[in-house]
Design a protein around this motif. Sequence first.
Motif, PDB file in Angstrom:
ATOM      1  N   ASP A  74       1.044  -1.108   0.023  1.00  0.00           N
ATOM      2  CA  ASP A  74      -0.016  -0.013   0.012  1.00  0.00           C
ATOM      3  C   ASP A  74       0.874   1.142  -0.042  1.00  0.00           C
ATOM      4  OD1 ASP A  74      -2.124   1.776   0.113  1.00  0.00           O
ATOM      5  OD2 ASP A  74      -2.879   1.190   2.029  1.00  0.00           O
ATOM      6  N   PRO A  75       1.255   1.414  -1.249  1.00  0.00           N
ATOM      7  CA  PRO A  75       2.669   2.620  -1.256  1.00  0.00           C
ATOM      8  C   PRO A  75       2.164   3.975  -0.621  1.00  0.00           C
ATOM      9  CG  PRO A  75       2.760   1.442  -3.186  1.00  0.00           C
ATOM     10  CD  PRO A  75       1.409   1.111  -2.382  1.00  0.00           C
ATOM     11  N   SER A  76       0.904   4.460  -0.863  1.00  0.00           N
ATOM     12  CA  SER A  76       0.338   5.696  -0.480  1.00  0.00           C
ATOM     13  C   SER A  76       0.582   5.868   0.968  1.00  0.00           C
ATOM     14  CB  SER A  76      -1.178   5.907  -0.908  1.00  0.00           C
ATOM     15  OG  SER A  76      -2.071   4.899   0.067  1.00  0.00           O
ATOM     16  N   LYS A  77       0.458   4.822   1.818  1.00  0.00           N
ATOM     17  CA  LYS A  77       0.601   5.046   3.271  1.00  0.00           C
ATOM     18  C   LYS A  77       2.139   5.396   3.549  1.00  0.00           C
ATOM     19  CE  LYS A  77      -3.214   2.398   4.825  1.00  0.00           C
ATOM     20  NZ  LYS A  77      -3.798   1.088   5.615  1.00  0.00           N
ATOM     21  N   ALA A  78       3.199   5.218   2.545  1.00  0.00           N
ATOM     22  CA  ALA A  78       4.445   5.422   2.925  1.00  0.00           C
ATOM     23  C   ALA A  78       4.578   6.739   3.009  1.00  0.00           C
ATOM     24  CB  ALA A  78       5.342   4.850   1.813  1.00  0.00           C
ATOM     25  N   GLY A  79       3.872   7.549   2.031  1.00  0.00           N
ATOM     26  CA  GLY A  79       3.941   9.163   1.774  1.00  0.00           C
ATOM     27  C   GLY A  79       3.256   9.818   3.097  1.00  0.00           C
ATOM     28  N   GLU A  80       2.164   9.077   3.332  1.00  0.00           N
ATOM     29  CA  GLU A  80       1.165   9.775   4.513  1.00  0.00           C
ATOM     30  C   GLU A  80       1.834   9.480   5.725  1.00  0.00           C
ATOM     31  OE1 GLU A  80      -2.397   7.369   4.159  1.00  0.00           O
ATOM     32  OE2 GLU A  80      -2.984   8.291   2.286  1.00  0.00           O
ATOM     33  N   SER A  81       2.490   8.594   6.002  1.00  0.00           N
ATOM     34  CA  SER A  81       3.538   8.249   7.316  1.00  0.00           C
ATOM     35  C   SER A  81       4.312   9.548   7.479  1.00  0.00           C
ATOM     36  CB  SER A  81       4.296   6.947   7.362  1.00  0.00           C
ATOM     37  OG  SER A  81       5.229   7.120   6.450  1.00  0.00           O
ATOM     38  N   LEU A  82       4.648  10.277   6.606  1.00  0.00           N
ATOM     39  CA  LEU A  82       5.749  11.325   6.842  1.00  0.00           C
ATOM     40  C   LEU A  82       5.134  12.685   7.057  1.00  0.00           C
ATOM     41  CD1 LEU A  82       7.989  10.645   3.780  1.00  0.00           C
ATOM     42  CD2 LEU A  82       8.067   9.681   5.813  1.00  0.00           C
ATOM     43  N   SER A  83       3.652  12.808   7.122  1.00  0.00           N
ATOM     44  CA  SER A  83       3.069  14.098   7.292  1.00  0.00           C
ATOM     45  C   SER A  83       3.328  14.646   8.609  1.00  0.00           C
ATOM     46  CB  SER A  83       1.554  13.745   6.962  1.00  0.00           C
ATOM     47  OG  SER A  83       0.839  12.914   8.014  1.00  0.00           O
ATOM     48  N   ALA A  84       3.237  13.749   9.488  1.00  0.00           N
ATOM     49  CA  ALA A  84       3.374  14.689  11.351  1.00  0.00           C
ATOM     50  C   ALA A  84       4.714  15.401  11.234  1.00  0.00           C
ATOM     51  CB  ALA A  84       3.044  13.441  12.191  1.00  0.00           C
ATOM     52  N   CYS A  85       5.900  14.342  10.778  1.00  0.00           N
ATOM     53  CA  CYS A  85       7.263  15.045  10.992  1.00  0.00           C
ATOM     54  C   CYS A  85       7.194  16.100  10.072  1.00  0.00           C
ATOM     55  CB  CYS A  85       8.300  13.892  10.835  1.00  0.00           C
ATOM     56  SG  CYS A  85       8.288  12.862  12.223  1.00  0.00           S
ATOM     57  N   MET A  86       6.734  16.202   8.944  1.00  0.00           N
ATOM     58  CA  MET A  86       6.809  17.235   8.069  1.00  0.00           C
ATOM     59  C   MET A  86       6.125  18.258   8.502  1.00  0.00           C
ATOM     60  SD  MET A  86       8.914  16.516   5.476  1.00  0.00           S
ATOM     61  CE  MET A  86       8.660  18.057   4.623  1.00  0.00           C
ATOM     62  N   HIS A  87       5.005  18.223   9.078  1.00  0.00           N
ATOM     63  CA  HIS A  87       4.458  19.374   9.569  1.00  0.00           C
ATOM     64  C   HIS A  87       5.341  20.037  10.985  1.00  0.00           C
ATOM     65  CE1 HIS A  87       1.074  21.851  11.116  1.00  0.00           C
ATOM     66  NE2 HIS A  87       1.492  21.529  12.529  1.00  0.00           N
ATOM     67  N   GLU A  88       5.905  19.236  11.678  1.00  0.00           N
ATOM     68  CA  GLU A  88       6.856  19.803  12.725  1.00  0.00           C
ATOM     69  C   GLU A  88       7.961  20.523  12.157  1.00  0.00           C
ATOM     70  OE1 GLU A  88       7.227  19.754  16.174  1.00  0.00           O
ATOM     71  OE2 GLU A  88       4.907  18.960  15.871  1.00  0.00           O
ATOM     72  N   ALA A  89       8.525  20.019  10.780  1.00  0.00           N
ATOM     73  CA  ALA A  89       9.438  20.784  10.350  1.00  0.00           C
ATOM     74  C   ALA A  89       9.120  22.062   9.609  1.00  0.00           C
ATOM     75  CB  ALA A  89      10.170  19.886   9.052  1.00  0.00           C
ATOM     76  N   GLU A  90       8.041  22.365   9.348  1.00  0.00           N
ATOM     77  CA  GLU A  90       7.444  23.549   9.032  1.00  0.00           C
ATOM     78  C   GLU A  90       7.206  24.556  10.221  1.00  0.00           C
ATOM     79  OE1 GLU A  90       3.630  23.316   6.586  1.00  0.00           O
ATOM     80  OE2 GLU A  90       4.391  21.481   5.601  1.00  0.00           O
ATOM     81  N   GLN A  91       6.967  24.095  11.473  1.00  0.00           N
ATOM     82  CA  GLN A  91       6.955  25.037  12.269  1.00  0.00           C
ATOM     83  C   GLN A  91       8.371  25.294  12.946  1.00  0.00           C
ATOM     84  OE1 GLN A  91       3.903  25.689  13.234  1.00  0.00           O
ATOM     85  NE2 GLN A  91       3.414  24.744  11.546  1.00  0.00           N
ATOM     86  N   ARG A  92       9.357  24.317  12.711  1.00  0.00           N
ATOM     87  CA  ARG A  92      10.945  24.536  13.070  1.00  0.00           C
ATOM     88  C   ARG A  92      11.520  25.572  12.320  1.00  0.00           C
ATOM     89  NH1 ARG A  92      11.507  22.095  18.696  1.00  0.00           N
ATOM     90  NH2 ARG A  92       9.754  20.777  18.884  1.00  0.00           N
ATOM     91  N   VAL A  93      11.487  25.624  11.023  1.00  0.00           N
ATOM     92  CA  VAL A  93      12.220  26.329  10.047  1.00  0.00           C
ATOM     93  C   VAL A  93      11.332  27.620   9.844  1.00  0.00           C
ATOM     94  CG1 VAL A  93      13.064  26.377   7.687  1.00  0.00           C
ATOM     95  CG2 VAL A  93      13.046  24.092   8.894  1.00  0.00           C
ATOM     96  N   PRO A  94      12.030  28.685   9.891  1.00  0.00           N
ATOM     97  CA  PRO A  94      11.196  29.886   9.597  1.00  0.00           C
ATOM     98  C   PRO A  94      10.771  29.991   8.368  1.00  0.00           C
ATOM     99  CG  PRO A  94      13.620  30.158  10.614  1.00  0.00           C
ATOM    100  CD  PRO A  94      13.609  29.043  10.175  1.00  0.00           C
ATOM    101  N   LYS A  95       9.440  30.596   8.481  1.00  0.00           N
ATOM    102  CA  LYS A  95       8.497  30.479   7.072  1.00  0.00           C
ATOM    103  C   LYS A  95       9.188  31.022   6.033  1.00  0.00           C
ATOM    104  CE  LYS A  95       3.852  31.216   5.869  1.00  0.00           C
ATOM    105  NZ  LYS A  95       2.408  31.681   6.128  1.00  0.00           N
TER     106      LYS A  95
END
Length: 497
Positions: free
Chosen positions: A97-118
């Motif tokens: 179920d390859p789509s879940k591989a991409g979905e699994s990264l969403s939480a950490c990617m959201h954290e990265a958006e908060q940590r790196v200045p916009k």
Amino acid sequence: MSAQREMKEKNHWHTPVTIIITVIGVIAIVALVTVAVLQNRPLSQKYKYGIVLDAGSSHTALYIYEWPAEKHNNTGRVEQTYSCKVIGPGISSYASDPSKAGESLSACMHEAEQRVPKKRHHETPLYLGATAGMRLLSMENNAASEKVFQAVNEALRKSPFSHEGARLLSGQEEGAFGWVTVNYLDDRLAQGLETTGALDLGGASTQISFVSDNYDGSESPSNSVTFRLYGNDYNLYTHSFLCYGKDQALRMALAHQTQSGPATISDPCFHPGFTAFRNYSALYDSPCVSDRKPQGAPTMFNQTGIGNFQQCQEVVKSVFNFTNCRYSKCSFNSVFQPLLQGPFGAFSAYYFVMNFLNLTDTSISLETVKEKLSSYCATPWNQITQQHPSIKVKYLAEYCFSGTYILTLLTEGYNFTSETYSDIKFIKKIKGSDAGWTLGYMLNLTNMIPAEAPDSPPLRYASYVSIVTVMTILIFIILLLSMRPLWHHFPKRPQIV
């Protein structure tokens, strides 16, 4: 009144020209010092950022790095500012179920958006490197591997960062970049010091990398990587053993014990009193052991622990091949390895396993380490679970095997002896940054380490300002002394009797 007027006319110090020159000189000197201080004062630091995702066999982790933006050619020191462990297994586990591989990264990617200045999002490079888990999947099912990468790339392109693509790292790259990370963080490269070897252990592979004076790359060119960093040349020996990460090594050890297809095995690598039912198909579904599956085996087998370190070592040795070395010297599986040299940093699973076992102190003798591990393996399973109630049973049950595997790999596989074992330092972080291949990978792709040593000002800021100030004072004194001939024209104030 006429006498006073005559004295003022003869006093050249009070002439308008002299006063103007003096004032201009003082203003010029003050301006020189002020400009020098303001121009060269330390500015409020601005930073650039980079993000690397380590897609390993058992899990994925995200790392954020930052460095001073004003440094020439971005050669400022890079430091890790944040890490995020992705919830769930490694991306190779999502083959069905390859789509879940991409979905699994969403939480950490959201954290990265908060940590790196916009304002830095669009210029922040984002990399994903996949290692041994995806290497095994590509061997087993290349089409499924490509679909997983496609899903991951699609998910990462939706981020505001500059996605540079997801790719499969070779074992040689993984080992070499781990070596770069360890030596960069320890300031050994910039200062041209003796380098530290790198020992990396994951779930599906293990890497060894080090510089040896006895190795010029000619005997086994495939194990040679050459770097020119900060004006110094490094001829690095590196090799990656696929299937020799601790998880796949356990599969191979179990495969060795189930070759006859028994319904029950007594496993010396698990604690006395431990028992588990395992599925033959699940055990043999990895390319590392799939060709060994016994014919006519039952669906399940019962694994019972007996906790014997010496017997466990014999089981572990069965996964190595120490014969048929066609080189002057080998590690195992007919792989060339030069003589070990210098200190080594052992990280990733090396650290986590040995830290749990309280065996990271390599100042104690190798024999003492073996004795402590032997005692741990012999501890009854119910006592182990009582001592560590918060650790998942799956992980807790495997520490005896993993510790025995690590010692056997280091001593029997890589040829560390009782004398050289103390050269190993088990490390998790160096100066706040995780040891691993990710930092070295980003440094390489962003050209953050120059081939030649970067130019630097001849003087430090404080020295520069001090010299300018002293020279200014000297100029002022010389200016006063140069006007000394005018001093005698300034008569003494007449005394009033």
